[in-house]
Motif scaffolding. Sequence first.
Motif, PDB file in Angstrom:
ATOM      1  N   UNK A 344       0.835  -1.195   0.000  1.00 15.12           N
ATOM      2  CA  UNK A 344       0.000   0.000   0.000  1.00 15.12           C
ATOM      3  C   UNK A 344       0.874   1.251   0.000  1.00 15.12           C
ATOM      4  N   UNK A 345       1.689   1.409   1.038  1.00 20.23           N
ATOM      5  CA  UNK A 345       2.507   2.617   1.177  1.00 20.23           C
ATOM      6  C   UNK A 345       3.977   2.255   1.337  1.00 20.23           C
ATOM      7  N   UNK A 346       4.823   3.076   0.709  1.00 23.12           N
ATOM      8  CA  UNK A 346       6.274   2.928   0.837  1.00 23.12           C
ATOM      9  C   UNK A 346       6.778   4.302   1.264  1.00 23.12           C
ATOM     10  N   UNK A 347       7.456   4.365   2.389  1.00 20.30           N
ATOM     11  CA  UNK A 347       7.796   5.689   2.919  1.00 20.30           C
ATOM     12  C   UNK A 347       9.206   5.702   3.490  1.00 20.30           C
ATOM     13  N   UNK A 348       9.876   6.838   3.378  1.00 21.75           N
ATOM     14  CA  UNK A 348      11.215   6.990   3.939  1.00 21.75           C
ATOM     15  C   UNK A 348      11.428   8.478   4.218  1.00 21.75           C
ATOM     16  N   UNK A 349      12.543   8.819   4.850  1.00 17.59           N
ATOM     17  CA  UNK A 349      12.769  10.243   5.112  1.00 17.59           C
ATOM     18  C   UNK A 349      13.900  10.774   4.236  1.00 17.59           C
ATOM     19  N   UNK A 350      13.754  12.055   3.868  1.00 13.62           N
ATOM     20  CA  UNK A 350      14.815  12.761   3.138  1.00 13.62           C
ATOM     21  C   UNK A 350      15.045  14.052   3.897  1.00 13.62           C
ATOM     22  N   UNK A 351      16.132  14.123   4.666  1.00 15.00           N
ATOM     23  CA  UNK A 351      16.344  15.273   5.559  1.00 15.00           C
ATOM     24  C   UNK A 351      15.225  15.315   6.583  1.00 15.00           C
ATOM     25  N   UNK A 352      14.542  16.465   6.677  1.00 17.53           N
ATOM     26  CA  UNK A 352      13.444  16.579   7.643  1.00 17.53           C
ATOM     27  C   UNK A 352      12.100  16.223   7.007  1.00 17.53           C
ATOM     28  N   UNK A 353      12.129  15.773   5.754  1.00 18.89           N
ATOM     29  CA  UNK A 353      10.872  15.479   5.044  1.00 18.89           C
ATOM     30  C   UNK A 353      10.537  13.989   5.069  1.00 18.89           C
ATOM     31  N   UNK A 354       9.248  13.703   5.043  1.00 20.40           N
ATOM     32  CA  UNK A 354       8.777  12.333   4.863  1.00 20.40           C
ATOM     33  C   UNK A 354       8.332  12.197   3.406  1.00 20.40           C
ATOM     34  N   UNK A 355       8.829  11.184   2.719  1.00 22.34           N
ATOM     35  CA  UNK A 355       8.399  10.920   1.348  1.00 22.34           C
ATOM     36  C   UNK A 355       7.555   9.652   1.387  1.00 22.34           C
ATOM     37  N   UNK A 356       6.434   9.664   0.667  1.00 19.34           N
ATOM     38  CA  UNK A 356       5.590   8.467   0.667  1.00 19.34           C
ATOM     39  C   UNK A 356       5.064   8.198  -0.735  1.00 19.34           C
ATOM     40  N   UNK A 357       5.112   6.929  -1.130  1.00 21.73           N
ATOM     41  CA  UNK A 357       4.620   6.502  -2.440  1.00 21.73           C
ATOM     42  C   UNK A 357       3.560   5.448  -2.260  1.00 21.73           C
ATOM     43  N   UNK A 358       2.649   5.349  -3.208  1.00 22.23           N
ATOM     44  CA  UNK A 358       1.647   4.291  -3.196  1.00 22.23           C
ATOM     45  C   UNK A 358       2.179   3.151  -4.065  1.00 22.23           C
ATOM     46  N   UNK A 359       2.167   1.914  -3.548  1.00 27.53           N
ATOM     47  CA  UNK A 359       2.664   0.763  -4.299  1.00 27.53           C
ATOM     48  C   UNK A 359       1.923   0.584  -5.620  1.00 27.53           C
ATOM     49  N   UNK A 360       2.653   0.174  -6.660  1.00 29.26           N
ATOM     50  CA  UNK A 360       2.054  -0.081  -7.964  1.00 29.26           C
ATOM     51  C   UNK A 360       1.702   1.181  -8.747  1.00 29.26           C
ATOM     52  N   UNK A 361       2.056   2.363  -8.215  1.00 25.98           N
ATOM     53  CA  UNK A 361       1.807   3.626  -8.926  1.00 25.98           C
ATOM     54  C   UNK A 361       3.084   4.463  -8.853  1.00 25.98           C
ATOM     55  N   UNK A 362       3.111   5.569  -9.614  1.00 26.98           N
ATOM     56  CA  UNK A 362       4.267   6.445  -9.434  1.00 26.98           C
ATOM     57  C   UNK A 362       3.888   7.729  -8.709  1.00 26.98           C
TER      58      UNK A 362
END
Length: 492
Positions: A344-362
């Motif tokens: 469903x969700x793929x998430x990680x941090x970049x500096x102080x930001x949270x980046x989140x992607x939905x699986x199977x989409x861009x």
Amino acid sequence: MKKVLLFLIDSMMPDVLEQCIAAGKAPGLKFFMERGQYIPDCATVFPTMTASIDCSLITGVYPDQHKIPGLVWYDPDSKTMINYINGTVHVSKIGLEHCATNVLFDLNERHLSRDVKTIHEELEEAGLVSGSINVIAHRGHKQHKVYLPPALDAATGFSLREKVSGPTIMSLGTLVRPNLFRPILWNWSQSAARGYGINDTHAIDVLIEVILSGKQPDFTLIYLPENDHKLHRAPQEAIQHLSEVDAELVRFLDSYSSWEQVLDDNICIFISDHGQTLIGDSNDHNIDLMSLLSTFSIHRLGANVSSKDEIVLCNNERMTYLYPLRADELLKIVAAVATDSRIDLISWKEGHKVVVRRGGTDKSLSFWKGGRYQDVYGQCWSFEGDLQVLDVRLDGEQLQFDEYPDAFSRLYGSLFSQRIPFIVLTAAPGYEFVSEAAPTHLGGGSHGSLHKRDSLVPLLITGASRYFMTPARLIDVKDFILQELGVAIPSR
Ligand SMILES: [Zn+2]
């Protein structure tokens, strides 16, 4: 002044609670429901796993502050996987001694941040008495001797014969016993087969005995675990499972001269730690991370982390932490899992930001603290990208959540629970992660994700002097109790 009893019922869900009462199978909870404030949609902590939630319940903060990332996580300082005991197969692979030490000692004495205070610490510093029955997170100002059963004692060696800290009245099955005038009489609920007293019956036995002994603390937290175990195996019998919890509550109510007397003496609060999601029957509902990540070298359970390993994988049922051990591999790992729409969700941090992607989409979204957009809980944020990734709606400058309750703070809380880089994965509804020796629940129930099915819990408060503010969060329960007991809330 009234005392406070907080009952934590594992995996109690609002729809099941309502149906159970409507079916006449929960007279105890019905009694409290008819006399109290009922909130069906209280947002719990992410990951929706008991260990991190218990710590939030007693500290009033998310894991970015209390520093317990989940049930299973990787500690880069000791280069070991931390497991607060999840599934017998898993435990036998990484060692009973290791897990028992993690849960009995490390969680409270080493991992739980000293920068935050537990409700037990705050109450006892204010001159009140606090109590904890069968809760794994229990740090407090008193020291308690641990009585290990012989089987565990031999396995764990000398290290565990130390004391653990807790509030004045503390019980942890038969391992830590409250100091009362007379001992709790032995019965089968204290046997090895029933988890050495870590079960509903023993918790209620202890509660009744503490009250009868005249030593009832001003606040007592009581943990009832069995509903969770039963739901994992047979989710279709949810109403029956909750009615069995209710039978224990009725036993507690019946220990008073009348049920009304319970409310004359106590504020009674009932909450759950998380919900559960039904997992599909077929094998593809198990997301096999070992095969999705087969081009990487994954650390094997039980072995020391070595320079050949590229990923440490910590499975939390419908949520997983992936720790890249080489700095440049994080995005390669993201790319390897991002094509699977069961994630469903793929998430990680970049500096102080949270980046989140939905699986199977861009589609992707980043967000960070501070800025002009305020969420319904009063937190301010900035963002970039597609809000649909987290099903967030912008109403003027207010951020509203639906599929993922309190999505920004909860995801942030998980990603900033540790400084090192890692990836958070959640499974889509109906799916669960499978990895080496982790427990699986095809056709059963599971939890761990950010989704509302795992994340919204009932909160029922009876006998209090004020209303609980809505929309409600589990992390606000601590301050509510401090206020009811007349203790000033420290500014956070
Ligand atoms: Zn569970």
